[in-house]
Write an enzyme that holds these catalytic residues in place. Structure first.
Site, PDB file in Angstrom:
ATOM      1  N   TRP A  66      18.302 -36.931 -17.798  1.00 61.55           N
ATOM      2  CA  TRP A  66      17.101 -36.266 -17.298  1.00 61.55           C
ATOM      3  C   TRP A  66      15.902 -37.114 -17.646  1.00 61.55           C
ATOM      4  CZ3 TRP A  66      17.702 -32.244 -14.158  1.00 61.55           C
ATOM      5  CH2 TRP A  66      18.871 -31.507 -14.242  1.00 61.55           C
ATOM      6  N   CYS A 112      -0.216   0.849   7.901  1.00 59.24           N
ATOM      7  CA  CYS A 112      -0.563   1.265   6.538  1.00 59.24           C
ATOM      8  C   CYS A 112      -1.893   2.020   6.510  1.00 59.24           C
ATOM      9  CB  CYS A 112      -0.648   0.044   5.628  1.00 59.24           C
ATOM     10  SG  CYS A 112       0.939  -0.772   5.354  1.00 59.24           S
ATOM     11  N   GLU A 114       0.820  -1.201   0.000  1.00 59.28           N
ATOM     12  CA  GLU A 114       0.000   0.000   0.000  1.00 59.28           C
ATOM     13  C   GLU A 114       0.862   1.263   0.000  1.00 59.28           C
ATOM     14  OE1 GLU A 114      -1.952  -2.715   3.161  1.00 59.28           O
ATOM     15  OE2 GLU A 114      -0.070  -2.623   2.058  1.00 59.28           O
ATOM     16  N   ARG A 125      10.116 -22.758  -8.187  1.00 60.64           N
ATOM     17  CA  ARG A 125      11.127 -22.310  -7.210  1.00 60.64           C
ATOM     18  C   ARG A 125      11.141 -20.797  -7.074  1.00 60.64           C
ATOM     19  NH1 ARG A 125      16.508 -25.743  -9.049  1.00 60.64           N
ATOM     20  NH2 ARG A 125      15.742 -27.850  -8.546  1.00 60.64           N
ATOM     21  N   SER A 138      19.345 -40.399 -13.147  1.00 66.19           N
ATOM     22  CA  SER A 138      18.058 -39.700 -13.186  1.00 66.19           C
ATOM     23  C   SER A 138      18.052 -38.475 -14.093  1.00 66.19           C
ATOM     24  CB  SER A 138      17.669 -39.269 -11.764  1.00 66.19           C
ATOM     25  OG  SER A 138      18.639 -38.361 -11.240  1.00 66.19           O
ATOM     26  N   GLU A 196      11.223 -31.084  -3.047  1.00 62.75           N
ATOM     27  CA  GLU A 196      11.647 -31.710  -4.306  1.00 62.75           C
ATOM     28  C   GLU A 196      12.234 -33.106  -4.114  1.00 62.75           C
ATOM     29  OE1 GLU A 196      13.482 -29.648  -7.420  1.00 62.75           O
ATOM     30  OE2 GLU A 196      12.797 -27.660  -6.804  1.00 62.75           O
ATOM     31  N   GLY A 209      13.850 -36.411  -1.386  1.00 61.64           N
ATOM     32  CA  GLY A 209      13.604 -37.631  -2.134  1.00 61.64           C
ATOM     33  C   GLY A 209      12.344 -38.360  -1.723  1.00 61.64           C
ATOM     34  N   ARG A 254      11.722 -40.731   0.389  1.00 60.94           N
ATOM     35  CA  ARG A 254      11.410 -40.954   1.807  1.00 60.94           C
ATOM     36  C   ARG A 254      10.780 -39.717   2.432  1.00 60.94           C
ATOM     37  NH1 ARG A 254      16.391 -42.640   5.224  1.00 60.94           N
ATOM     38  NH2 ARG A 254      16.201 -44.485   3.897  1.00 60.94           N
TER      39      ARG A 254
END
Length: 365
Positions: free
Chosen positions: A169, A83, A46, A183, A167, A293, A295, A297
């Site tokens: 890609w 404000c 504001e 992200r 992995s 992201e 793993g 577990r």
């Protein structure tokens, strides 16, 4: 309000613990000033919008004008002055508000302050979109923990790597660009120690070689196995947080701290972190929205504890087979009635892959 939301979205991931708010000062169809909340300690949206309008058009043009703001203006002194008082002093005639602020020091007081001064207040403009914009802040205020989004990139048969661990890609460049966009909008990106050790990720939001945003990098590393040379430790000191147990080796802690990490002793449950209490601790540290992201577990434990608020599943048209590494570790589901279920929010094709977004609908207990 749509212009205010557009401004607000540019602040996501950069204002915590404050909400990423947007504001627009206007008269008729003429925009006088736009603003978004600055990083903690800086002015709120504001004030940024109001100052921009005053600087460009002067006090006479602002007096009697209107403002659209995605969240109720504050009426208390925190790191910045109230404000609501500034809006009254500027002589605004109308204020359109996305939704009420549930935070106890505000909670309707800002609206009351404006109304007492004779300003016409309209509440609930594009409320659903505004609440979505502030979802991390609202999660902390209403549930005591950050909003948690889980990102998984897997093959059609739900594998994230081959048996040997390869992995890169699985998904294509278009899907990876979307992940960098995710992200770019969060306070922190969180991975488990296995992912940090196997992939050595930077966990920054990038466009090509350019870093757009360095969210807080979180690593769940009970025994502090992360090496001081890890890429995610790059950046300003204290911008990478390593969550460990109380019995973690002191020398390893000192080595990580010397490399710029902030080591936080998090609550444990048995051999692993107590994720529910850890999230509450992260909320007290100021985080409002986290992207997980991996793993497998860490992801499975968050799902099992009903701590995931949104899933981003990227599916690649590829098969690895049962010997590949699964996207999720065991969930312990023996009865389909107890399986975590989700509502699809959106499905779209990105390059050759598919991006599925879903929200949990609860589990039968």
């Amino acid at each position: 309000m749509r212009l205010a939301l557009a401004s607000a979205r540019r602040s996501r991931g950069r204002t915590f613990p404050n909400p990423p708010v947007g504001a627009v000062v206007f008269r008729g169809d003429r925009v006088l000033g736009r603003g978004r909340t600055r990083p903690a300690g800086g002015p709120h949206a504001e004030i940024v919008a109001l100052d921009a309008a005053l600087r460009r058009h002067g006090a006479r043009a602002v007096r009697g004008a209107a403002m659209a703001v995605t969240l109720e203006p504050c009426a208390h002194t925190g790191r910045t002055p109230p404000c609501a008082d500034r809006l009254v002093e500027a002589g605004l005639r109308r204020v359109f508000v996305g939704h009420r602020d549930p935070h106890a020091p505000v909670a309707g007081r800002g609206l009351a302050r404006l109304r007492r001064a004779g300003i016409e207040v309209t509440l609930g403009v594009l409320e659903e979109a505004c609440r979505e914009q502030h979802r991390g802040f609202l999660s902390v205020v209403e549930r005591g923990r950050p909003f948690v989004a889980l990102k998984l990139a897997a093959t059609l048969d739900g594998r994230i790597a081959t048996a040997s661990g390869a992995s890169q890609w699985i998904t294509g460049p278009e899907a990876r660009a979307v992940v960098h966009g995710l992200r770019n909008r969060v306070d922190a990106v969180w991975v488990g120690s296995e992912t940090a050790l196997a992939d050595d990720p930077e966990l920054t939001a990038r466009s090509g070689a350019r870093v757009l945003h360095r969210p807080v990098r979180l690593v769940a590393d009970t025994r502090l196995r992360l090496p001081p040379s890890a890429k995610l430790l790059r950046g300003a000191d204290g911008s990478a947080w390593v969550l460990c147990g109380a019995k973690a080796a002191r020398k390893r802690r000192e080595a990580l701290e010397a490399a710029g990490a902030r080591v936080i002793v998090a609550p444990r449950s048995g051999r692993h972190l107590d994720l529910r209490r850890t999230l509450r601790r992260l909320a007290r540290e100021g985080l409002t929205e986290i992207l997980v992201e991996g793993g497998g577990r860490l992801a499975a434990e968050l799902v099992r504890k009903s701590l995931v608020d949104e899933v981003h599943w990227f599916s690649a048209p590829m098969l690895i087979g049962a010997d590949g590494l699964p996207a999720l570790a065991n969930l312990g589901v023996r009865d389909l009635r107890r399986a975590p279920r989700f509502d699809t929010a959106s499905v779209r094709r990105v390059g050759k892959d598919v991006h599925w977004v879903a929200r949990p609908v609860g589990v039968v207990r």
